[in-house]
Design a protein around this motif. Structure first.
Motif, short mmCIF file in Angstrom:
data_model
loop_
_atom_site.label_atom_id
_atom_site.label_comp_id
_atom_site.label_asym_id
_atom_site.label_seq_id
_atom_site.Cartn_x
_atom_site.Cartn_y
_atom_site.Cartn_z
N SER A 69 0.73 -1.09 -0.06
CA SER A 69 -0.22 -0.06 -0.07
C SER A 69 0.91 1.25 -0.08
CB SER A 69 -1.01 -0.05 1.31
OG SER A 69 -1.65 0.92 1.46
N LYS A 182 -6.59 1.95 -5.06
CA LYS A 182 -6.57 3.05 -4.31
C LYS A 182 -5.49 4.11 -4.93
CE LYS A 182 -5.72 4.47 0.13
NZ LYS A 182 -5.24 4.17 1.81
N ASP A 252 -9.49 0.69 2.66
CA ASP A 252 -8.65 0.09 3.54
C ASP A 252 -9.07 -1.30 3.91
OD1 ASP A 252 -6.67 1.98 3.14
OD2 ASP A 252 -7.23 3.15 4.95
N ALA A 271 -16.43 -0.82 -3.43
CA ALA A 271 -15.06 -0.18 -3.40
C ALA A 271 -14.62 -0.01 -4.68
CB ALA A 271 -14.40 -0.93 -2.04
N TYR A 278 -13.77 7.41 -9.15
CA TYR A 278 -12.72 8.53 -8.69
C TYR A 278 -11.70 8.74 -9.86
CZ TYR A 278 -14.82 9.80 -4.31
OH TYR A 278 -15.55 10.23 -3.07
#
Lengths: 295, 286, 252
Positions: A69, A182, A252, A271, A278
């Motif tokens: 991450s 992400k 997360d 998600a 986005y």
């Protein structure tokens, strides 16, 4: 003159830009980050020898996914932040946009290059992680089988199952996918910020700022939605935070996946949907800003 | 071809100064026409609006007022750039690419691919004499070589119009001669060239037509011969004239209502004209 | 300028548009106990600024692991109050970590409690027993909170069963928790047996224990482990089951 109809969106042009961006990043040796990842995994296994295998696997998975991450997020921000300023400074952007290349195509091509780089890095890290985990599982299984060689087969079966449960769990894959999404979101966000930023330090600082705000946006949003308490000023502030910043906490999953929580597929899908939303949103906003920018 | 390669009408560009009330007028009510097949030189001192004008023509900067067209296509449309090649001032390319890779990249941006692209890359490298350096990274290229690879990339898709911003700036004399020869070569093939420069001698050598910009205003424009001719004066070039003859000529002139201003080997240079024109406009705008 | 206003407007409008989806995902996570714990100022003071920021930035687990390893070291040094403090932080940061709850309870109810009962610095037995009891309770407390955060996982129910069985010697509660363990997905096969064993110790519930044990015995050779046979014989004896209905004597 050539009057063949100009295609508004050409895959050929975008893929040329994508390939070039990927080449650029590769030659900047960003993949050294992966070496760091490998060292971290191997290094951490060394000091975990004193823990039991469940503890060891839990920590190993936490560290691996945490590092994935961190690395993908950093890579996304740093690699994207320098793209536009660099091309502007070197005036290479003039040569590109003086070709029949739309600004949208330019941005899509550049972003796709970063996303591809992130995908390759994520895959490589995941492979490395799987290899280490597999090796450790193999060792733990050998150990358990040796220790329990005289126990009844049912107990041995339970013990082996315990080791297997502690190593791989089916949610790891979607968990890693969400880490990747992400990072994609962050890359797109960084691109957006870089379209109006003047320096890449500014871009990086603002993105990191948004990153942290994004992790508490959820709290602000829920507080705001509850419609109670607080002064008018603080309510306006919370509202702006809720509307402007993305909720990064929703991505997360890794922590809970490692902890062994089973996560319903719809939650992953939601998600993932938000992540894609986005990424596209910031790309469109980037285009809106960048199209009006004087070069 | 009756359609002009470049048509600029009533072009004005105002740059606002951030956080201040004033703004800078980079180009003021500019009209410009470059006919197909011409080599047109846009001259002017630094900050005169040359680069801004070129960028507007290429759609890199949007005009405040007025419009620009390339072969009848509005510059704000991406399609207008199908037929134009551009070499910016002292360009940098991706240093990690080789000469051939650079051309391949730009060729792809122009929608070329496969055999045709490969053949075109060989041709371009040959044209700018970089065949030897085709597999060298641009990192190690000299300024002149970079300028040549820049020219090659501008020509990748065989455009009908090539725009060169200060093509010889910072290039040594030999290098700039090579570039000049390339421009002449383009002209011979019927390609329109629009270039900006402040190296006047070179412009004089290659351009058919020039425009002089000062403070965003086109102060002079015309063909080379028109501009360099001194109006209302006639040069009589004599060979082996004795002083008596000159006196007689002076008398004749006076009788006819004319006047001999000077007696010398007549010469005017573009440079003089350029300085004259820009200084005068500077006074006027003050 | 106009463009900047439009972009800002788009950010706000699209922000409002995705708000319901975000809220829905958030609510879904909360329902599944997947929401992040509330990181409050108290925790920040305990774990320090840097770790707190890391935890805020989505690296809760890493911080939790680091504290967990510190707790491991504290355990090796038998610093019990530090072990307790660190495990409270670890479990706050990662409430989904079954292992953390389990380890925390084990350290308290097994290790710290036996250190307390064997504490040579405390001459009075009554106080040593009281301290031991306190550690049992701390262990139970960890497991209770762990179960509240992870109601669907068998592990902590099983740990609670063991705690009641081995520490409190409360066989009824132990049986109850082993039963709960067995109901959960992924429960070990011995959970049901353990529950039946515990029942067999409960005075007055022998009939129930007999039925359960006999059921297991009848399920097949796989369940006929030495302990099961011993406990079954024990209740048969206690209930005075007719000889012909009793299970056969094992050959050994």
């Amino acid at each position: 003159m050539k009057d063949s109809a100009h295609r508004a969106l050409s895959f050929g042009r975008i893929s040329a830009l994508t390939a070039n961006t990927l080449t650029e990043l590769t030659r900047l040796k960003v993949f050294y980050v992966l070496l760091l990842f490998a060292l971290l995994l191997i290094g951490s296994s060394a000091f975990m020898a004193r823990l039991s295998f469940q503890q060891e696997f839990q920590v190993l998975k936490d560290i691996s996914l945490g590092a994935m991450s961190i690395f993908t997020s950093l890579l996304a921000i740093v690699a994207t932040a320098r793209m536009l300023p660099q091309d502007l400074e070197d005036r290479t952007i003039y040569t590109i946009l003086a070709k029949p290349v739309a600004r949208f195509e330019y941005l899509v091509g550049k972003l796709a290059g970063v996303l591809l780089l992130l995908l390759i890095s994520t895959l490589l890290m995941a492979l490395l992680f799987a290899a280490v985990l597999f090796a450790r599982e193999y060792a733990a299984l050998a150990e358990v089988t040796r220790q329990m060689s005289s126990a009844p087969s049912e107990q041995l079966h339970d013990a082996v199952q315990a080791v297997r449960n502690a190593t791989f769990n089916p949610d790891l894959l979607p968990g890693i996918s969400i880490i990747y999404l992400k990072a994609c979101l962050l890359a797109s966000l960084t691109l957006f910020i870089s379209t109006f930023a003047t320096t890449n330090i500014f871009t990086i600082v603002v993105t990191v700022f948004v990153y942290f705000i994004g992790h508490i946006q959820g709290t602000a949003r829920e507080f705001w939605l509850q419609q109670n308490g607080g002064t008018a000023l603080s309510r306006i502030f919370l509202g702006v935070v809720a509307l402007v910043f993305p909720d990064l906490q929703l991505f997360d999953f890794a922590d809970d996946v490692v902890a062994g929580a089973s996560i319903p597929f719809t939650l992953f899908a939601n998600a993932a949907g938000l992540g894609c939303f986005y990424t596209v949103l910031y790309l469109l906003l980037s285009t809106a800003v960048f199209s009006g920018r004087e070069l | 071809m009756s359609e002009p390669a470049v048509a600029v009408t009533g072009l004005t560009k105002v740059f606002p100064v951030p956080l201040q009330r004033r703004s800078i007028v980079a180009v003021r009510d500019l009209n410009l026409r470059v006919d197909a097949g011409q080599v047109y030189g846009l001259l002017g001192p630094n900050g005169s609006g040359k680069s801004t004008t070129l960028k507007i023509i290429l759609g890199l900067v949007s005009p405040t007022r007025g419009k620009t067209e390339i072969f009848g296509h509005d510059s704000s449309r991406v399609a207008s750039r199908e037929s134009v090649g551009f070499l910016p001032e002292s360009p940098y390319f991706y240093k990690y690419l080789t000469a051939a890779e650079t051309l391949r990249f730009y060729g792809k941006l122009c929608g070329m691919r496969g055999e045709r692209l490969s053949a075109r890359i060989d041709e371009l490298l040959e044209l700018v004499r970089l065949t030897e350096a085709r597999n060298r990274r641009l990192r190690g290229f000299s300024k002149g070589m970079l300028q040549r690879i820049g020219l090659a990339q501008a020509l990748a898709h065989e455009p009908q119009l090539v725009i060169l911003d200060e093509p010889t700036a910072g290039v040594d004399p030999a290098g700039s001669r090579e570039i000049r020869d390339l421009i002449l070569d383009l002209k011979q093939r019927g390609i329109t060239v629009l270039l900006s420069s402040h190296l006047l001698e070179q412009v004089q050598e290659v351009c058919d037509r020039v425009g002089i910009l000062a403070n965003g205003v086109l102060v002079r424009e015309g063909t080379m011969t028109e501009l360099l001719a001194v109006q209302n004066q006639t040069e009589v070039v004599l060979e082996g004239a004795r002083p008596e003859l000159l006196t007689q000529i002076a008398a004749l002139a006076t009788n006819a209502g004319a006047r001999v201003i000077d007696q010398r080997t007549p010469q005017t240079t573009l440079e003089q004209l350029f300085l004259e024109a820009t200084e005068r406009s500077g006074d006027a705008s003050r | 300028m106009m463009r900047a206003v439009l972009v800002a407007l788009a950010v706000l409008l699209l922000g409002a548009a995705r708000l319901p989806l975000e809220h829905q995902v958030f609510a879904c996570r909360r329902q599944l106990h997947l929401h992040a714990p509330d990181l409050d100022l108290g925790l920040r003071e305990q774990i320090g600024q840097l770790a707190f920021v890391a935890a805020l930035g989505g690296f809760r687990s890493l911080v939790a692991d680091a504290l967990f390893i510190q707790a491991h070291v504290a355990w090796e040094r038998t610093e019990w109050s530090r072990v307790l403090l660190l495990f409270r932080q670890v479990t706050t940061l990662q409430p989904r970590g079954l292992l953390f709850w389990d380890m925390a309870a084990w350290h308290m109810a097994w290790n710290a409690s036996s250190a307390a009962i064997n504490d040579s610095a405390q001459p009075r037995l009554a106080l040593r027993v009281k301290a031991q009891r306190k550690y049992f309770d701390l262990g139970k407390d960890f497991l209770e909170r762990g179960i509240a955060n992870n109601p669907d996982k068998p592990q902590l129910y099983e740990a609670m069963g063991r705690l009641y069985r081995d520490k409190y010697r409360d066989h009824a509660r132990a049986a109850e928790f082993f039963d709960k363990t067995a109901e959960k997905r992924g429960a070990p096969s011995y959970a049901r047996r353990f529950a039946a064993y515990e029942l067999s110790y409960c005075v007055g519930r022998e009939r129930e224990a007999y039925q359960r044990l006999h059921e297991l015995y009848s399920a097949g050779e796989r369940e006929r482990l030495p302990t099961l046979i011993t406990r079954l014989k024990f209740v048969e004896e206690k209930l005075n089951i007719p000889i012909d209905q009793r299970i056969p004597e094992s050959k050994g």
